[in-house]
Design a protein around this motif. Structure first.
Motif, mmCIF file in Angstrom:
data_model
loop_
_atom_site.group_PDB
_atom_site.id
_atom_site.type_symbol
_atom_site.label_atom_id
_atom_site.label_comp_id
_atom_site.label_asym_id
_atom_site.label_seq_id
_atom_site.Cartn_x
_atom_site.Cartn_y
_atom_site.Cartn_z
ATOM 1 N N PHE A 14 0.830 -1.201 0.000
ATOM 2 C CA PHE A 14 0.000 0.000 0.000
ATOM 3 C C PHE A 14 0.868 1.257 0.000
ATOM 4 O O PHE A 14 0.587 2.213 -0.726
ATOM 5 C CB PHE A 14 -0.935 0.004 1.213
ATOM 6 C CG PHE A 14 -1.758 1.245 1.325
ATOM 7 C CD1 PHE A 14 -2.811 1.466 0.454
ATOM 8 C CD2 PHE A 14 -1.472 2.203 2.281
ATOM 9 C CE1 PHE A 14 -3.571 2.625 0.541
ATOM 10 C CE2 PHE A 14 -2.211 3.365 2.372
ATOM 11 C CZ PHE A 14 -3.268 3.571 1.506
ATOM 12 N N VAL A 15 1.925 1.273 0.805
ATOM 13 C CA VAL A 15 2.828 2.426 0.851
ATOM 14 C C VAL A 15 3.489 2.634 -0.507
ATOM 15 O O VAL A 15 3.560 3.756 -1.012
ATOM 16 C CB VAL A 15 3.877 2.255 1.972
ATOM 17 C CG1 VAL A 15 4.975 3.297 1.866
ATOM 18 C CG2 VAL A 15 3.206 2.330 3.337
ATOM 19 N N ALA A 16 3.960 1.561 -1.107
ATOM 20 C CA ALA A 16 4.591 1.673 -2.428
ATOM 21 C C ALA A 16 3.593 2.189 -3.467
ATOM 22 O O ALA A 16 3.928 3.068 -4.273
ATOM 23 C CB ALA A 16 5.157 0.330 -2.847
ATOM 24 N N TYR A 17 2.380 1.674 -3.447
ATOM 25 C CA TYR A 17 1.341 2.113 -4.376
ATOM 26 C C TYR A 17 1.041 3.600 -4.186
ATOM 27 O O TYR A 17 0.926 4.357 -5.159
ATOM 28 C CB TYR A 17 0.069 1.291 -4.165
ATOM 29 C CG TYR A 17 -1.109 1.786 -4.958
ATOM 30 C CD1 TYR A 17 -1.212 1.516 -6.324
ATOM 31 C CD2 TYR A 17 -2.116 2.538 -4.360
ATOM 32 C CE1 TYR A 17 -2.291 1.976 -7.069
ATOM 33 C CE2 TYR A 17 -3.194 3.003 -5.087
ATOM 34 C CZ TYR A 17 -3.278 2.724 -6.437
ATOM 35 O OH TYR A 17 -4.340 3.188 -7.159
ATOM 36 N N THR A 18 0.941 4.042 -2.933
ATOM 37 C CA THR A 18 0.655 5.443 -2.647
ATOM 38 C C THR A 18 1.774 6.346 -3.135
ATOM 39 O O THR A 18 1.523 7.400 -3.726
ATOM 40 C CB THR A 18 0.450 5.645 -1.129
ATOM 41 O OG1 THR A 18 -0.614 4.795 -0.694
ATOM 42 C CG2 THR A 18 0.112 7.077 -0.804
ATOM 43 N N ILE A 19 3.015 5.933 -2.913
ATOM 44 C CA ILE A 19 4.159 6.740 -3.346
ATOM 45 C C ILE A 19 4.205 6.830 -4.865
ATOM 46 O O ILE A 19 4.467 7.894 -5.427
ATOM 47 C CB ILE A 19 5.472 6.173 -2.777
ATOM 48 C CG1 ILE A 19 5.514 6.381 -1.265
ATOM 49 C CG2 ILE A 19 6.679 6.814 -3.442
ATOM 50 C CD1 ILE A 19 6.645 5.677 -0.574
ATOM 51 N N ILE A 20 3.939 5.730 -5.540
ATOM 52 C CA ILE A 20 4.009 5.713 -7.006
ATOM 53 C C ILE A 20 2.878 6.524 -7.628
ATOM 54 O O ILE A 20 3.097 7.291 -8.564
ATOM 55 C CB ILE A 20 4.001 4.257 -7.523
ATOM 56 C CG1 ILE A 20 5.315 3.580 -7.131
ATOM 57 C CG2 ILE A 20 3.791 4.209 -9.024
ATOM 58 C CD1 ILE A 20 5.318 2.082 -7.332
ATOM 59 N N THR A 21 1.663 6.384 -7.099
ATOM 60 C CA THR A 21 0.518 7.055 -7.716
ATOM 61 C C THR A 21 0.382 8.516 -7.320
ATOM 62 O O THR A 21 -0.137 9.308 -8.094
ATOM 63 C CB THR A 21 -0.798 6.323 -7.384
ATOM 64 O OG1 THR A 21 -0.965 6.288 -5.964
ATOM 65 C CG2 THR A 21 -0.807 4.925 -7.952
ATOM 66 N N SER A 22 0.841 8.869 -6.128
ATOM 67 C CA SER A 22 0.698 10.253 -5.672
ATOM 68 C C SER A 22 1.886 10.650 -4.799
ATOM 69 O O SER A 22 1.772 10.731 -3.577
ATOM 70 C CB SER A 22 -0.605 10.398 -4.879
ATOM 71 O OG SER A 22 -0.755 11.701 -4.427
ATOM 72 N N ALA A 24 3.356 13.513 -4.344
ATOM 73 C CA ALA A 24 3.195 14.770 -3.607
ATOM 74 C C ALA A 24 2.406 14.537 -2.321
ATOM 75 O O ALA A 24 2.761 15.044 -1.256
ATOM 76 C CB ALA A 24 2.503 15.806 -4.476
ATOM 77 N N ARG A 25 1.347 13.763 -2.404
ATOM 78 C CA ARG A 25 0.527 13.459 -1.222
ATOM 79 C C ARG A 25 1.326 12.623 -0.226
ATOM 80 O O ARG A 25 1.239 12.838 0.984
ATOM 81 C CB ARG A 25 -0.753 12.734 -1.648
ATOM 82 C CG ARG A 25 -1.645 12.317 -0.519
ATOM 83 C CD ARG A 25 -2.337 13.503 0.122
ATOM 84 N NE ARG A 25 -3.237 13.019 1.147
ATOM 85 C CZ ARG A 25 -3.417 13.606 2.312
ATOM 86 N NH1 ARG A 25 -2.790 14.725 2.581
ATOM 87 N NH2 ARG A 25 -4.228 13.107 3.191
ATOM 88 N N ALA A 26 2.114 11.682 -0.717
ATOM 89 C CA ALA A 26 2.930 10.855 0.165
ATOM 90 C C ALA A 26 3.953 11.715 0.905
ATOM 91 O O ALA A 26 4.166 11.537 2.109
ATOM 92 C CB ALA A 26 3.623 9.758 -0.633
ATOM 93 N N ALA A 27 4.562 12.654 0.221
ATOM 94 C CA ALA A 27 5.526 13.554 0.859
ATOM 95 C C ALA A 27 4.842 14.414 1.911
ATOM 96 O O ALA A 27 5.404 14.673 2.981
ATOM 97 C CB ALA A 27 6.189 14.435 -0.191
ATOM 98 N N GLU A 28 3.625 14.837 1.611
ATOM 99 C CA GLU A 28 2.850 15.623 2.562
ATOM 100 C C GLU A 28 2.581 14.828 3.838
ATOM 101 O O GLU A 28 2.725 15.343 4.947
ATOM 102 C CB GLU A 28 1.519 15.996 1.899
ATOM 103 C CG GLU A 28 0.968 17.337 2.256
ATOM 104 C CD GLU A 28 -0.276 17.611 1.427
ATOM 105 O OE1 GLU A 28 -1.375 17.332 1.937
ATOM 106 O OE2 GLU A 28 -0.138 18.082 0.282
ATOM 107 N N LEU A 29 2.214 13.568 3.680
ATOM 108 C CA LEU A 29 1.939 12.717 4.833
ATOM 109 C C LEU A 29 3.195 12.482 5.669
ATOM 110 O O LEU A 29 3.139 12.484 6.902
ATOM 111 C CB LEU A 29 1.339 11.383 4.385
ATOM 112 C CG LEU A 29 -0.053 11.455 3.771
ATOM 113 C CD1 LEU A 29 -0.469 10.094 3.235
ATOM 114 C CD2 LEU A 29 -1.057 11.952 4.788
ATOM 115 N N VAL A 30 4.324 12.294 5.013
ATOM 116 C CA VAL A 30 5.588 12.109 5.734
ATOM 117 C C VAL A 30 5.930 13.376 6.507
ATOM 118 O O VAL A 30 6.346 13.317 7.666
ATOM 119 C CB VAL A 30 6.724 11.720 4.768
ATOM 120 C CG1 VAL A 30 8.068 11.780 5.460
ATOM 121 C CG2 VAL A 30 6.482 10.330 4.203
ATOM 122 N N GLN A 31 5.735 14.523 5.889
ATOM 123 C CA GLN A 31 6.020 15.789 6.558
ATOM 124 C C GLN A 31 5.133 15.961 7.787
ATOM 125 O O GLN A 31 5.603 16.365 8.845
ATOM 126 C CB GLN A 31 5.813 16.958 5.598
ATOM 127 C CG GLN A 31 6.145 18.302 6.224
ATOM 128 C CD GLN A 31 5.956 19.457 5.260
ATOM 129 O OE1 GLN A 31 5.467 19.283 4.164
ATOM 130 N NE2 GLN A 31 6.331 20.640 5.687
#
Length: 53
Positions: A14-22, A24-31
Motif C-alpha cells: 500500500f505504501v509503495a502504491y501510494t508513493i508511485i501514484t501520488s 506529492a501526497r505521500a511527501a505531505e503525509l511524511v512531513q
C-alpha cells in the motif's frame, strides 16, 4: 506468525502504491508525521525543563 507477514506485505504494498501514484501526497503525509514527532519531542523537552526548574 504468517498473519504478521501477510499484514506487513499488504502495508508495504500500500505504501509503495501510494508513493508511485501520488508522490506529492505521500511527501505531505511524511512531513505531517515528522512534524508530529517533532512537536511531541519538544513537548517532552519542555516538560523535563519544567521539572528541573
Amino acid at each position: 506468525m504468517q498473519a504478521k507477514k501477510i499484514a506487513l506485505y499488504v502495508i508495504v504494498g500500500f505504501v509503495a502504491y501510494t508513493i508511485i501514484t501520488s508522490p506529492a501526497r505521500a511527501a505531505e503525509l511524511v512531513q505531517v508525521g515528522f512534524e508530529g514527532i517533532s512537536s511531541a519531542a519538544q513537548g517532552v523537552g519542555d516538560f523535563m525543563s519544567e521539572l528541573v526548574k
